[in-house]
Design a protein around this motif. Structure first.
Motif, PDB file in Angstrom:
ATOM      1  N   PRO A 239      -1.430   9.668  -7.557  1.00  0.00           N
ATOM      2  CA  PRO A 239      -0.231  10.257  -6.978  1.00  0.00           C
ATOM      3  C   PRO A 239       0.716   9.218  -6.382  1.00  0.00           C
ATOM      4  O   PRO A 239       1.866   9.527  -6.083  1.00  0.00           O
ATOM      5  N   HIS A 240       0.252   7.974  -6.220  1.00  0.00           N
ATOM      6  CA  HIS A 240       1.095   6.915  -5.654  1.00  0.00           C
ATOM      7  C   HIS A 240       1.934   6.212  -6.721  1.00  0.00           C
ATOM      8  O   HIS A 240       3.123   6.012  -6.546  1.00  0.00           O
ATOM      9  N   CYS A 241       1.280   5.847  -7.842  1.00  0.00           N
ATOM     10  CA  CYS A 241       2.002   5.062  -8.847  1.00  0.00           C
ATOM     11  C   CYS A 241       2.050   5.726 -10.230  1.00  0.00           C
ATOM     12  O   CYS A 241       2.743   5.242 -11.122  1.00  0.00           O
ATOM     13  N   GLY A 242       1.293   6.807 -10.428  1.00  0.00           N
ATOM     14  CA  GLY A 242       1.305   7.517 -11.701  1.00  0.00           C
ATOM     15  C   GLY A 242       0.353   6.964 -12.749  1.00  0.00           C
ATOM     16  O   GLY A 242       0.215   7.538 -13.822  1.00  0.00           O
ATOM     17  N   SER A 243      -0.300   5.862 -12.452  1.00  0.00           N
ATOM     18  CA  SER A 243      -1.213   5.260 -13.412  1.00  0.00           C
ATOM     19  C   SER A 243      -2.403   6.180 -13.674  1.00  0.00           C
ATOM     20  O   SER A 243      -2.874   6.873 -12.782  1.00  0.00           O
ATOM     21  N   ARG A 244      -2.879   6.153 -14.907  1.00  0.00           N
ATOM     22  CA  ARG A 244      -4.094   6.896 -15.248  1.00  0.00           C
ATOM     23  C   ARG A 244      -5.323   5.985 -15.180  1.00  0.00           C
ATOM     24  O   ARG A 244      -6.419   6.397 -15.547  1.00  0.00           O
ATOM     25  N   ALA A 245      -5.137   4.772 -14.704  1.00  0.00           N
ATOM     26  CA  ALA A 245      -6.249   3.839 -14.542  1.00  0.00           C
ATOM     27  C   ALA A 245      -6.941   4.140 -13.214  1.00  0.00           C
ATOM     28  O   ALA A 245      -6.866   3.388 -12.247  1.00  0.00           O
ATOM     29  N   THR A 246      -7.584   5.285 -13.154  1.00  0.00           N
ATOM     30  CA  THR A 246      -8.258   5.720 -11.936  1.00  0.00           C
ATOM     31  C   THR A 246      -9.737   5.916 -12.215  1.00  0.00           C
ATOM     32  O   THR A 246     -10.150   6.100 -13.356  1.00  0.00           O
ATOM     33  N   ARG A 247     -10.513   5.861 -11.159  1.00  0.00           N
ATOM     34  CA  ARG A 247     -11.949   6.048 -11.307  1.00  0.00           C
ATOM     35  C   ARG A 247     -12.503   6.704 -10.046  1.00  0.00           C
ATOM     36  O   ARG A 247     -11.896   6.627  -8.980  1.00  0.00           O
ATOM     37  N   PRO A 248     -13.659   7.367 -10.175  1.00  0.00           N
ATOM     38  CA  PRO A 248     -14.279   7.974  -8.991  1.00  0.00           C
ATOM     39  C   PRO A 248     -14.633   6.912  -7.958  1.00  0.00           C
ATOM     40  O   PRO A 248     -15.074   5.814  -8.298  1.00  0.00           O
ATOM     41  N   HIS A 249     -14.413   7.236  -6.702  1.00  0.00           N
ATOM     42  CA  HIS A 249     -14.769   6.336  -5.611  1.00  0.00           C
ATOM     43  C   HIS A 249     -15.870   6.964  -4.763  1.00  0.00           C
ATOM     44  O   HIS A 249     -16.832   6.307  -4.418  1.00  0.00           O
ATOM     45  N   SER A 250     -15.697   8.256  -4.433  1.00  0.00           N
ATOM     46  CA  SER A 250     -16.696   8.967  -3.645  1.00  0.00           C
ATOM     47  C   SER A 250     -16.610  10.459  -3.970  1.00  0.00           C
ATOM     48  O   SER A 250     -15.510  11.006  -4.064  1.00  0.00           O
ATOM     49  N   PRO A 251     -17.752  11.115  -4.119  1.00  0.00           N
ATOM     50  CA  PRO A 251     -17.706  12.556  -4.360  1.00  0.00           C
ATOM     51  C   PRO A 251     -17.323  13.337  -3.105  1.00  0.00           C
ATOM     52  O   PRO A 251     -17.053  14.518  -3.160  1.00  0.00           O
ATOM     53  N   PHE A 252     -17.277  12.657  -1.966  1.00  0.00           N
ATOM     54  CA  PHE A 252     -16.955  13.291  -0.697  1.00  0.00           C
ATOM     55  C   PHE A 252     -15.577  12.855  -0.234  1.00  0.00           C
ATOM     56  O   PHE A 252     -15.270  11.675  -0.194  1.00  0.00           O
ATOM     57  N   GLY A 253     -14.737  13.843   0.099  1.00  0.00           N
ATOM     58  CA  GLY A 253     -13.377  13.555   0.532  1.00  0.00           C
ATOM     59  C   GLY A 253     -13.105  14.107   1.912  1.00  0.00           C
ATOM     60  O   GLY A 253     -14.029  14.452   2.653  1.00  0.00           O
ATOM     61  N   PRO A 254     -11.825  14.233   2.265  1.00  0.00           N
ATOM     62  CA  PRO A 254     -11.443  14.712   3.581  1.00  0.00           C
ATOM     63  C   PRO A 254     -11.871  16.159   3.862  1.00  0.00           C
ATOM     64  O   PRO A 254     -11.964  16.563   5.006  1.00  0.00           O
ATOM     65  N   SER A 255     -12.117  16.942   2.822  1.00  0.00           N
ATOM     66  CA  SER A 255     -12.642  18.288   2.992  1.00  0.00           C
ATOM     67  C   SER A 255     -13.636  18.535   1.863  1.00  0.00           C
ATOM     68  O   SER A 255     -13.718  17.766   0.909  1.00  0.00           O
ATOM     69  N   ARG A 256     -14.388  19.622   1.963  1.00  0.00           N
ATOM     70  CA  ARG A 256     -15.445  19.887   0.982  1.00  0.00           C
ATOM     71  C   ARG A 256     -14.918  20.087  -0.426  1.00  0.00           C
ATOM     72  O   ARG A 256     -15.637  19.907  -1.390  1.00  0.00           O
ATOM     73  N   CYS A 257     -13.652  20.469  -0.556  1.00  0.00           N
ATOM     74  CA  CYS A 257     -13.111  20.733  -1.890  1.00  0.00           C
ATOM     75  C   CYS A 257     -12.404  19.510  -2.480  1.00  0.00           C
ATOM     76  O   CYS A 257     -11.713  19.618  -3.475  1.00  0.00           O
ATOM     77  N   GLN A 258     -12.581  18.345  -1.852  1.00  0.00           N
ATOM     78  CA  GLN A 258     -11.922  17.142  -2.342  1.00  0.00           C
ATOM     79  C   GLN A 258     -12.934  16.022  -2.570  1.00  0.00           C
ATOM     80  O   GLN A 258     -13.950  15.944  -1.896  1.00  0.00           O
ATOM     81  N   SER A 259     -12.610  15.162  -3.516  1.00  0.00           N
ATOM     82  CA  SER A 259     -13.341  13.922  -3.722  1.00  0.00           C
ATOM     83  C   SER A 259     -12.321  12.795  -3.539  1.00  0.00           C
ATOM     84  O   SER A 259     -11.138  13.049  -3.347  1.00  0.00           O
ATOM     85  N   VAL A 260     -12.783  11.557  -3.598  1.00  0.00           N
ATOM     86  CA  VAL A 260     -11.873  10.417  -3.465  1.00  0.00           C
ATOM     87  C   VAL A 260     -11.931   9.605  -4.750  1.00  0.00           C
ATOM     88  O   VAL A 260     -13.008   9.291  -5.255  1.00  0.00           O
ATOM     89  N   LEU A 261     -10.760   9.309  -5.291  1.00  0.00           N
ATOM     90  CA  LEU A 261     -10.642   8.464  -6.470  1.00  0.00           C
ATOM     91  C   LEU A 261      -9.977   7.156  -6.075  1.00  0.00           C
ATOM     92  O   LEU A 261      -9.381   7.042  -4.999  1.00  0.00           O
TER      93      LEU A 261
END
Length: 172
Positions: free
Chosen positions: A135-157
Motif C-alpha cells: 500500500p506504500h509503493c504499489g510493488s508486488r514484491a511482497t512477502r509474509p513477515h508475520s501471521p500475527f498483526g495489529p488485530s486477529r484479522c490481520q497479518s503483517v507483510l
C-alpha cells in the motif's frame, strides 16, 4: 465511539442504517461498519421493534461488545431506545463483503485489503509472494513477515522494494 443525545422523534430504519454504517470499526477505525460489510438488515421485527443485524468478522471478535454498544447508542439517539441488535452468524462474514470504498480506505491508510473477489462470486484468494501489492509503493514484491498483526484479522507483510512492513487484512 462517542455518546449521542437522544432525538425527540423516531428516525426511519434507513436513517438508522446510514448512521450505523458510518460508525467506525473499533479495530480498523479508518473504515465504517457499512463499508466493512458487517451491517445487515435494519428493519422492524414482527413485534414492531427496530432491529439492527450485525455479522461479526469472525467468532470471538473482541470488538463485538463495543460495536453492539455503539449501535445501541445510535438506536437510542434515533428515538428507538427499545431497539435491538442481533448478531447474525450465518452466513458468516467474508472479506468479499468489504465495499470498493472500504478497500480504498484501507489501502489509503497503509492496510493492504484482501484481493478483490473474482466476478461471479467468491473463490480462493491466494496470498503469497507477489500476490499482495504494497500500500506504500504499489510493488508486488511482497512477502509474509508475520501471521500475527495489529488485530486477529490481520497479518503483517514485508515489501522488498520499499522495505516497509504493512498490515494485510486476511482474506476469509
Amino acid at each position: 465511539m462517542s455518546a449521542t443525545v437522544p432525538d425527540t422523534h423516531r428516525r426511519s430504519a434507513q436513517e438508522v442504517r446510514e448512521r450505523v454504517a458510518a460508525l467506525p470499526d473499533p479495530e480498523l477505525p479508518v473504515i465504517g461498519l457499512g463499508d466493512l460489510g458487517v451491517v445487515g438488515c435494519v428493519a422492524p421485527a414482527a413485534d414492531g421493534v427496530l432491529e439492527v443485524e450485525i455479522t461479526p468478522t469472525y467468532l470471538g471478535c473482541p470488538a463485538l461488545g463495543e460495536i453492539t454498544a455503539a449501535v445501541r447508542e445510535v438506536l437510542t439517539a434515533c428515538g428507538h431506545p427499545d431497539g435491538r441488535v442481533r448478531h447474525v452468524l450465518a452466513p458468516p462474514w467474508t472479506t468479499d463483503r468489504i465495499t470498493p470504498e472500504g478497500r480504498r480506505r484501507l489501502a489509503a491508510h497503509g492496510i493492504a485489503p484482501p484481493a478483490t473477489p473474482a466476478p461471479g462470486g467468491p473463490g480462493p484468494v491466494l496470498v503469497g509472494l507477489g500476490e499482495v501489492p504494497c500500500p506504500h509503493c504499489g510493488s508486488r514484491a511482497t512477502r509474509p513477515h508475520s501471521p500475527f498483526g495489529p488485530s486477529r484479522c490481520q497479518s503483517v507483510l514485508w515489501c522488498t522494494a520499499c522495505r516497509e512492513p504493512f498490515p494485510h487484512l486476511t482474506a476469509l
